[in-house]
Design an enzyme around this catalytic site. Structure first.
Site, PDB file in Angstrom:
ATOM      1  N   CYS A   1       0.844   3.588  -9.294  1.00 50.68           N
ATOM      2  CA  CYS A   1       1.771   4.721  -9.384  1.00 50.68           C
ATOM      3  C   CYS A   1       2.126   5.032 -10.842  1.00 50.68           C
ATOM      4  CB  CYS A   1       3.007   4.453  -8.549  1.00 50.68           C
ATOM      5  SG  CYS A   1       3.704   2.800  -8.726  1.00 50.68           S
TER       6      CYS A   1
HETATM    7  N1  LIG Z   1       5.249   1.372  -3.267  1.00 54.12           N
HETATM    8  C1  LIG Z   1       4.589   2.131  -4.137  1.00 54.12           C
HETATM    9  O1  LIG Z   1       5.159   3.066  -4.735  1.00 54.12           O
HETATM   10  C2  LIG Z   1       3.127   1.899  -4.394  1.00 54.12           C
HETATM   11  C3  LIG Z   1       2.422   2.847  -5.130  1.00 54.12           C
HETATM   12  C4  LIG Z   1       1.057   2.641  -5.377  1.00 54.12           C
HETATM   13  C5  LIG Z   1       0.431   1.509  -4.899  1.00 54.12           C
HETATM   14  N2  LIG Z   1       1.154   0.582  -4.200  1.00 54.12           N
HETATM   15  C6  LIG Z   1       0.429  -0.598  -3.691  1.00 54.12           C
HETATM   16  O2  LIG Z   1       0.189  -0.385  -2.300  1.00 54.12           O
HETATM   17  C7  LIG Z   1       0.220  -1.632  -1.608  1.00 54.12           C
HETATM   18  C8  LIG Z   1       1.278  -1.564  -0.511  1.00 54.12           C
HETATM   19  O3  LIG Z   1       2.528  -1.332  -1.137  1.00 54.12           O
HETATM   20  P1  LIG Z   1       3.848  -1.012  -0.319  1.00 54.12           P
HETATM   21  O4  LIG Z   1       4.852  -0.566  -1.313  1.00 54.12           O
HETATM   22  O5  LIG Z   1       3.516  -0.141   0.833  1.00 54.12           O
HETATM   23  O6  LIG Z   1       4.229  -2.478   0.203  1.00 54.12           O
HETATM   24  P2  LIG Z   1       5.145  -2.901   1.434  1.00 54.12           P
HETATM   25  O7  LIG Z   1       6.120  -1.841   1.743  1.00 54.12           O
HETATM   26  O8  LIG Z   1       5.639  -4.265   1.115  1.00 54.12           O
HETATM   27  O9  LIG Z   1       4.097  -3.004   2.645  1.00 54.12           O
HETATM   28  C9  LIG Z   1       3.067  -3.963   2.661  1.00 54.12           C
HETATM   29  C10 LIG Z   1       2.342  -3.945   3.988  1.00 54.12           C
HETATM   30  O10 LIG Z   1       1.385  -5.000   4.013  1.00 54.12           O
HETATM   31  C11 LIG Z   1       1.649  -5.887   5.127  1.00 54.12           C
HETATM   32  N3  LIG Z   1       1.506  -7.231   4.575  1.00 54.12           N
HETATM   33  C12 LIG Z   1       2.374  -7.886   3.786  1.00 54.12           C
HETATM   34  N4  LIG Z   1       1.864  -9.077   3.406  1.00 54.12           N
HETATM   35  C13 LIG Z   1       0.645  -9.166   3.957  1.00 54.12           C
HETATM   36  C14 LIG Z   1      -0.385 -10.146   3.945  1.00 54.12           C
HETATM   37  N5  LIG Z   1      -0.247 -11.284   3.250  1.00 54.12           N
HETATM   38  N6  LIG Z   1      -1.506  -9.916   4.637  1.00 54.12           N
HETATM   39  C15 LIG Z   1      -1.660  -8.787   5.329  1.00 54.12           C
HETATM   40  N7  LIG Z   1      -0.724  -7.812   5.382  1.00 54.12           N
HETATM   41  C16 LIG Z   1       0.417  -7.994   4.699  1.00 54.12           C
HETATM   42  C17 LIG Z   1       3.035  -5.568   5.605  1.00 54.12           C
HETATM   43  O11 LIG Z   1       3.162  -5.533   7.010  1.00 54.12           O
HETATM   44  P3  LIG Z   1       3.188  -6.732   8.028  1.00 54.12           P
HETATM   45  O12 LIG Z   1       3.878  -7.889   7.339  1.00 54.12           O
HETATM   46  O13 LIG Z   1       3.921  -6.194   9.195  1.00 54.12           O
HETATM   47  O14 LIG Z   1       1.749  -6.984   8.314  1.00 54.12           O
HETATM   48  C18 LIG Z   1       3.224  -4.113   5.197  1.00 54.12           C
HETATM   49  O15 LIG Z   1       2.713  -3.236   6.178  1.00 54.12           O
HETATM   50  C19 LIG Z   1       0.542  -2.711  -2.663  1.00 54.12           C
HETATM   51  O16 LIG Z   1      -0.653  -3.306  -3.073  1.00 54.12           O
HETATM   52  C20 LIG Z   1       1.177  -1.907  -3.796  1.00 54.12           C
HETATM   53  O17 LIG Z   1       1.009  -2.519  -5.049  1.00 54.12           O
HETATM   54  C21 LIG Z   1       2.476   0.756  -3.920  1.00 54.12           C
END
Ligand SMILES: NC(=O)c1ccc[n+]([C@@H]2O[C@H](COP(=O)([O-])OP(=O)(O)OC[C@H]3O[C@@H](n4cnc5c(N)ncnc54)[C@H](OP(=O)(O)O)[C@@H]3O)[C@@H](O)[C@H]2O)c1
Length: 334
Positions: free
Chosen positions: A146
């Site tokens: 981001c």
């Molecule tokens: N937030 C942002 O603004 C943003 C922007 C760009 C990129 N990203 C990237 O996008 C990815 C997701 O970010 P997010 O902000 O959506 O994170 P998040 O809200 O913490 O969601 C993470 C997801 O992954 C699952 N998860 C967590 N630990 C896991 C594991 N060990 N194995 C498999 N599934 C797992 C969780 O669901 P369950 O535990 O229910 O399976 C949840 O659905 C990250 O890599 C982040 O760096 C985020």
């Protein structure tokens, strides 16, 4: 119409992406996963969300889909990327797993061995505007971070023409959804509300190598980047103010003409008129990036705003999907 699967629908980027895909006219959303919420409806977790069943990741029918989105923490999704590619699907990964070309750099910055280093050479860094021609052939797309999206889109035109005369400073602020849905002490309401904090300043944030890798592709003599992120007490949005010392001969009108030429035909990028500065209100809930530009003391000052969950994640992922599959680039996006 393509068949699509999404891993990590219970997280912030996953939920944002489900909303975009659910109303996308070229997409049939075949499955969405969550480990913790499997068996529930997404609407149970997010009351404003569509009533779609969440399934356990191990039950995902990978052979039934054309494309898989991974909205998982780094290192967690790479094995699924391998399995999806083996099953014949294409992959857009929103994590950092396939952004860096060097497995050693990945280990240095993320503290774990890369789970699938053999895939790094073919992964395409999907800053949509600059890889439009390569996306139709890409099997594996690394969706940019981001902060990098906001900063690289601001920097690219001036950097690529060699205008930078010294170290570039990117002073960036992100809303709290940038840290994901899992509660942590430093993103707790009481810690964040009414506060404003820098973190990992200078050259210590994980997004630094990703940005310098892209900068080196655009300019053989790219200067170092000093990147100072801040946690802003709003739910979403990133505002980056970027300072680039200029070599002699670069004036504000020349640079403005350059930016307007490069970005005038871009559907999601808007160069603001002279005197107008980028704000979160320009972009929140949209796939837009707005860029303000001025020059002071022989320094180019760029303000760049995006929504971290849309252009910085789910929206850019849909933009990449549209370009991968030959759909109109703006389909399903505002
Ligand atoms: N937030 C942002 O603004 C943003 C922007 C760009 C990129 N990203 C990237 O996008 C990815 C997701 O970010 P997010 O902000 O959506 O994170 P998040 O809200 O913490 O969601 C993470 C997801 O992954 C699952 N998860 C967590 N630990 C896991 C594991 N060990 N194995 C498999 N599934 C797992 C969780 O669901 P369950 O535990 O229910 O399976 C949840 O659905 C990250 O890599 C982040 O760096 C985020």
């Amino acid at each position: 119409m393509i068949q699509v699967g999404l891993f990590g629908a219970s997280g912030y980027t996953g939920f944002e992406l489900v909303k975009l895909l659910h109303r996308h006219p070229e997409v049939a959303l075949r499955f969405i996963t969550s480990r913790s919420q499997a068996g529930q409806s997404l609407a149970h977790l997010y009351p404003a969300g569509p009533d779609l069943p969440l399934i356990a990741p191990e039950n995902a029918p990978l052979t039934d889909v054309d494309l898989v989105f991974l909205c998982l923490p780094h290192a967690a999704g790479a094995p699924t990327a391998v399995a999806a590619l083996e099953a014949g699907a294409r992959v857009v990964d929103l994590s950092a797993d396939f952004r860096l070309k060097s497995a050693a750099d990945y280990t240095h910055w993320y503290g774990v061995e890369h789970p699938a280093p053999n895939l790094l050479p073919e992964a395409l860094y999907g800053l949509s505007e600059f890889v439009r021609d390569q996306l139709p052939d890409a099997r594996l797309v690394a969706n940019p971070g981001c902060y990098p999206t906001s900063i690289l889109l601001a920097l690219q035109p001036a950097l690529a023409v060699g205008a930078a005369g010294g170290a570039i400073i990117a002073d960036a602020k992100s809303g709290v959804s940038g840290a994901g849905r899992l509660p942590r002490q430093n993103t707790h309401f009481v810690e964040v509300a009414g506060n404003f904090s820098p973190y990992n300043i200078g050259r210590s944030h994980r997004h630094l190598p990703e940005m310098e890798q892209a900068m080196a592709q655009w300019s053989k003599s790219a200067p170092p980047l000093i990147f100072s992120p801040h946690l802003l007490p709003v739910p979403r949005g990133i505002l980056s103010t970027v300072y680039m010392p200029l070599k002699k001969g670069w004036s504000e009108p020349t640079l403005r003409t350059l930016y307007e030429e490069i970005y005038s035909s871009e559907p999601f990028i808007r160069v603001l008129p002279a005197g107008e500065l980028a704000t979160l209100a320009h972009v929140v809930n949209s796939n837009r990036c707005v860029i303000g530009l001025s020059v002071a003391a022989e320094t180019l000052i760029l303000t760049s705003a995006i929504d971290n969950l849309v252009k910085g994640a789910a929206g850019q992922a849909v933009q990449n999907m549209n370009l991968m599959f030959g759909f109109e680039e703006q389909t399903g996006l505002v």
